[in-house]
Design a protein around this motif. Structure first.
Motif, mmCIF file in Angstrom:
data_model
loop_
_atom_site.group_PDB
_atom_site.id
_atom_site.type_symbol
_atom_site.label_atom_id
_atom_site.label_comp_id
_atom_site.label_asym_id
_atom_site.label_seq_id
_atom_site.Cartn_x
_atom_site.Cartn_y
_atom_site.Cartn_z
ATOM 1 N N VAL A 1 8.070 9.472 -10.332
ATOM 2 C CA VAL A 1 7.011 8.600 -10.857
ATOM 3 C C VAL A 1 6.572 7.580 -9.795
ATOM 4 C CG1 VAL A 1 6.559 6.745 -12.517
ATOM 5 C CG2 VAL A 1 7.621 8.861 -13.288
ATOM 6 N N ALA A 2 7.558 6.958 -9.135
ATOM 7 C CA ALA A 2 7.227 5.926 -8.144
ATOM 8 C C ALA A 2 6.431 6.515 -6.979
ATOM 9 C CB ALA A 2 8.505 5.265 -7.643
ATOM 10 N N VAL A 3 6.873 7.658 -6.469
ATOM 11 C CA VAL A 3 6.187 8.262 -5.320
ATOM 12 C C VAL A 3 4.799 8.763 -5.723
ATOM 13 C CG1 VAL A 3 6.259 10.138 -3.627
ATOM 14 C CG2 VAL A 3 8.332 8.829 -4.126
ATOM 15 N N ALA A 4 4.708 9.335 -6.918
ATOM 16 C CA ALA A 4 3.404 9.855 -7.364
ATOM 17 C C ALA A 4 2.388 8.726 -7.527
ATOM 18 C CB ALA A 4 3.569 10.612 -8.685
ATOM 19 N N LEU A 5 2.850 7.566 -7.971
ATOM 20 C CA LEU A 5 1.928 6.452 -8.207
ATOM 21 C C LEU A 5 1.598 5.684 -6.929
ATOM 22 C CD1 LEU A 5 3.261 4.904 -11.549
ATOM 23 C CD2 LEU A 5 1.147 6.202 -11.197
ATOM 24 N N LEU A 6 2.481 5.788 -5.954
ATOM 25 C CA LEU A 6 2.386 4.968 -4.748
ATOM 26 C C LEU A 6 0.980 4.877 -4.147
ATOM 27 C CD1 LEU A 6 4.374 3.217 -3.249
ATOM 28 C CD2 LEU A 6 5.214 5.227 -2.050
ATOM 29 N N PRO A 7 0.278 5.995 -3.969
ATOM 30 C CA PRO A 7 -1.043 5.886 -3.326
ATOM 31 C C PRO A 7 -2.133 5.330 -4.241
ATOM 32 C CG PRO A 7 -0.123 8.119 -3.147
ATOM 33 C CD PRO A 7 0.666 7.393 -4.178
ATOM 34 N N PHE A 8 -1.870 5.239 -5.534
ATOM 35 C CA PHE A 8 -2.973 4.962 -6.465
ATOM 36 C C PHE A 8 -2.940 3.599 -7.135
ATOM 37 C CE2 PHE A 8 -1.959 9.536 -6.535
ATOM 38 C CZ PHE A 8 -3.093 9.997 -5.882
ATOM 39 N N VAL A 9 -1.827 2.936 -7.112
ATOM 40 C CA VAL A 9 -1.721 1.659 -7.831
ATOM 41 C C VAL A 9 -1.291 0.561 -6.852
ATOM 42 C CG1 VAL A 9 -1.159 2.782 -10.017
ATOM 43 C CG2 VAL A 9 0.674 2.088 -8.480
ATOM 44 N N PRO A 10 -1.498 -0.692 -7.233
ATOM 45 C CA PRO A 10 -1.108 -1.784 -6.328
ATOM 46 C C PRO A 10 0.397 -1.773 -6.052
ATOM 47 C CG PRO A 10 -2.452 -2.602 -8.150
ATOM 48 C CD PRO A 10 -2.109 -1.183 -8.466
ATOM 49 N N GLY B 1 16.140 0.780 2.359
ATOM 50 C CA GLY B 1 16.318 1.947 1.489
ATOM 51 C C GLY B 1 17.794 2.287 1.314
ATOM 52 N N ALA B 2 18.543 2.181 2.421
ATOM 53 C CA ALA B 2 19.978 2.482 2.359
ATOM 54 C C ALA B 2 20.706 1.487 1.472
ATOM 55 C CB ALA B 2 20.570 2.472 3.773
ATOM 56 N N ALA B 3 20.283 0.220 1.521
ATOM 57 C CA ALA B 3 20.924 -0.804 0.680
ATOM 58 C C ALA B 3 20.709 -0.479 -0.797
ATOM 59 C CB ALA B 3 20.361 -2.184 1.014
ATOM 60 N N PHE B 4 19.485 -0.088 -1.166
ATOM 61 C CA PHE B 4 19.222 0.270 -2.563
ATOM 62 C C PHE B 4 20.005 1.515 -2.972
ATOM 63 C CE2 PHE B 4 15.222 -2.229 -1.900
ATOM 64 C CZ PHE B 4 15.526 -3.196 -2.838
ATOM 65 N N LEU B 5 20.112 2.474 -2.041
ATOM 66 C CA LEU B 5 20.860 3.689 -2.367
ATOM 67 C C LEU B 5 22.330 3.360 -2.619
ATOM 68 C CD1 LEU B 5 20.596 6.771 -2.688
ATOM 69 C CD2 LEU B 5 21.283 6.991 -0.301
ATOM 70 N N ALA B 6 22.869 2.440 -1.813
ATOM 71 C CA ALA B 6 24.277 2.058 -1.998
ATOM 72 C C ALA B 6 24.476 1.344 -3.331
ATOM 73 C CB ALA B 6 24.739 1.182 -0.845
ATOM 74 N N LEU C 1 13.101 1.913 -6.037
ATOM 75 C CA LEU C 1 13.098 1.076 -4.830
ATOM 76 C C LEU C 1 13.556 1.877 -3.605
ATOM 77 C CD1 LEU C 1 14.408 -2.193 -6.469
ATOM 78 C CD2 LEU C 1 12.307 -2.036 -5.117
ATOM 79 N N VAL C 2 14.523 2.758 -3.790
ATOM 80 C CA VAL C 2 14.935 3.638 -2.683
ATOM 81 C C VAL C 2 13.723 4.424 -2.203
ATOM 82 C CG1 VAL C 2 16.286 5.677 -2.052
ATOM 83 C CG2 VAL C 2 17.342 3.885 -3.430
ATOM 84 N N ALA C 3 13.006 5.023 -3.170
ATOM 85 C CA ALA C 3 11.867 5.873 -2.817
ATOM 86 C C ALA C 3 10.770 5.069 -2.121
ATOM 87 C CB ALA C 3 11.311 6.540 -4.076
ATOM 88 N N VAL C 4 10.426 3.922 -2.705
ATOM 89 C CA VAL C 4 9.315 3.133 -2.157
ATOM 90 C C VAL C 4 9.673 2.579 -0.773
ATOM 91 C CG1 VAL C 4 8.004 0.997 -2.484
ATOM 92 C CG2 VAL C 4 8.330 2.573 -4.398
ATOM 93 N N GLN C 5 10.908 2.157 -0.608
ATOM 94 C CA GLN C 5 11.316 1.623 0.695
ATOM 95 C C GLN C 5 11.386 2.721 1.760
ATOM 96 O OE1 GLN C 5 12.166 -1.677 1.644
ATOM 97 N NE2 GLN C 5 11.117 -2.094 -0.255
ATOM 98 N N THR C 6 11.613 3.948 1.322
ATOM 99 C CA THR C 6 11.820 5.021 2.295
ATOM 100 C C THR C 6 10.520 5.721 2.701
ATOM 101 O OG1 THR C 6 14.034 5.362 1.408
ATOM 102 C CG2 THR C 6 13.136 7.132 2.747
ATOM 103 N N VAL C 7 9.603 5.905 1.753
ATOM 104 C CA VAL C 7 8.363 6.613 2.116
ATOM 105 C C VAL C 7 7.117 5.761 1.902
ATOM 106 C CG1 VAL C 7 9.387 8.871 1.627
ATOM 107 C CG2 VAL C 7 8.076 7.703 -0.143
ATOM 108 N N GLY C 8 7.284 4.579 1.322
ATOM 109 C CA GLY C 8 6.124 3.740 1.057
ATOM 110 C C GLY C 8 5.589 3.105 2.328
ATOM 111 N N ASP C 9 4.281 2.835 2.326
ATOM 112 C CA ASP C 9 3.654 2.188 3.472
ATOM 113 C C ASP C 9 2.447 1.443 2.910
ATOM 114 O OD1 ASP C 9 2.833 1.389 5.918
ATOM 115 O OD2 ASP C 9 2.095 3.360 6.567
ATOM 116 N N GLY C 10 2.680 0.212 2.434
ATOM 117 C CA GLY C 10 1.620 -0.483 1.721
ATOM 118 C C GLY C 10 1.252 0.368 0.519
#
Lengths: 297, 106
Positions: A210-219, A184-189, B52-61
């Motif tokens: 958008v990414a966090v909201a979708l995380l639990p619902f999509v592959p 995550g830190a590498a992407f932030l940098a 990618l920052v978000a998914v790598q930081t809070v994602g878990d599968g």
């Protein structure tokens, strides 16, 4: 005046080299070397994260040797590590590599290459080589900056990818070493220097939501691609003053040129990317440098 | 992903990236000279990296987990604001997460 194959190119109509051109070339090479070392060094984090993500040593090396684009390489790892499909991984890496297409279009008129040299130049077309090249004032320095940075980073990046991959292999449990947090830190940098304008900040924030909201619902892998779709929509609708192709490389203090060349066509500072290194990112320009720069006093 | 699928992914993605670089050097420059193209490309890059920052930081599968990665990202952000070099940022983030876990705090 040559009458070689490139006689039709406006670049051939340049005046003889100015006396200070050699000084400029030397300065470009110095910049290139410092940027190569600073950037190449983080190949070590790529190598380590790659084996942690489940790639073996040859796969890791193929990415650094053949893909050779930090953002795309880290992105592929991110998608693979989170369980994404092959298609999602390839698409994400490709979308992140799109900016290199714009850089290539900007560089090729001034490099004026053909055949295998052109392929080689394309291969080392990355944020940093474009940034150092376009910060130069003369064509000779432009070319020196491009090649020294591109090849310099290629060498250091691959050597340190190897070191990192071997170290990552020997480390055991990646979580105990905090390597999952390192990704995550590498992407932030990589993201940080791109957040200069308000539009970029808002788009990045929207991408996170958008990414966090979708995380639990999509592959896995899909949330990141959805964020790219958001950016494409914003790019079509957002109204913004002229935003040229910006080259944004994270260049730490000390590695940056001391006096980035002001470009006559450069946009006002307000539309340029922020410069986290203070005085430094050699990355402002933008419009392809034109030969008339070689005629500046 | 099986080893064969991983190899296919690595090779395909590498060729796509190399092809995109080569395309830039081969196509006429003015094709890409539009402001909208440049702006969209910059936005896509930032958007992908932010996601990618978000998914790598809070994602878990396929789910969300809040753990030591989040404070580690905060430390990385502070380091970036202080203009630390890339490698220092990454090492500080890893050390933060490793330290919190070693102390049993996360």
């Amino acid at each position: 005046m040559t009458i070689s194959s490139g006689a039709d190119s406006p670049l051939r109509a340049e005046p003889p080299a100015r006396p200070d051109e050699r000084t400029e070339v030397r300065a470009a090479v110095r910049q290139a070397v410092s940027v190569s070392v600073a950037t190449g060094l983080y190949g070590i984090s790529f190598g380590a994260l790659s084996v942690v993500a489940g790639l073996d040593l040859p796969q890791t090396m193929v990415l650094s040797l053949l893909m050779f684009s930090g953002g795309s390489q880290f992105a592929l790892l991110g998608v693979v590590a989170s369980g994404g499909t092959s298609a999602a991984a390839v698409t994400t890496a490709g979308l992140l590599g799109l900016r290199n297409t714009l850089y290539g279009a900007q560089l090729s008129p001034l490099l004026a290459l053909h055949g295998w040299r052109r392929v080689l130049a394309a291969h080392v077309t990355i944020d940093e080589s474009t940034a150092v090249a376009t910060a130069q004032r003369s064509k000779a320095a432009f070319r020196a900056g491009f090649w020294w940075t591109g090849i310099g980073i290629f060498v250091v990046w691959n050597l340190l990818t190897l070191v990192g991959a071997l170290a990552g292999d020997a480390m055991g449990d990646p979580k105990a070493w905090g390597l999952d947090a390192a990704a995550g830190a590498a992407f932030l940098a990589l993201l940080w220097p791109r957040l200069a304008s308000r539009v970029m900040q808002l788009t990045a924030a929207l991408a996170v939501v958008v990414a966090v909201a979708l995380l639990p619902f999509v592959p896995p892998g899909v949330p990141v691609l959805a964020a790219a779709a958001v950016a494409i929509v914003v790019g079509q609708v957002a109204r913004q003053p002229r935003q040229p192709v910006t080259v944004t490389a994270y260049v730490p203090d000390g590695a940056a040129p001391s006096s980035p060349a002001p470009s006559p066509e450069a946009p006002p500072a307000s539309t340029r990317p922020a410069d986290p290194a203070g005085q430094g990112d050699p990355s402002t320009p933008t419009d392809p440098p034109t030969t008339d720069r070689t005629e500046e006093p | 992903m099986s080893d064969a699928a991983l190899w296919a992914t690595v090779i395909a993605a590498s060729l796509v990236c190399l092809g995109l670089k080569l395309a830039g050097h081969l196509i006429p420059e003015h094709w890409l000279a539009s402001d909208r193209v440049a702006r969209t490309a910059a936005l896509v890059t930032a958007s992908l990296l932010a996601a990618l920052v978000a998914v790598q930081t809070v994602g878990d599968g396929q789910g969300i987990t809040l753990d030591a990665r989040l404070p580690a990202l905060g430390v990385a952000a502070v380091a970036l604001a202080l203009r630390a070099p890339f490698l220092v940022v990454v090492i500080l983030a890893a050390a933060t997460a490793a330290g919190l876990r070693a102390l049993g705090l996360a």
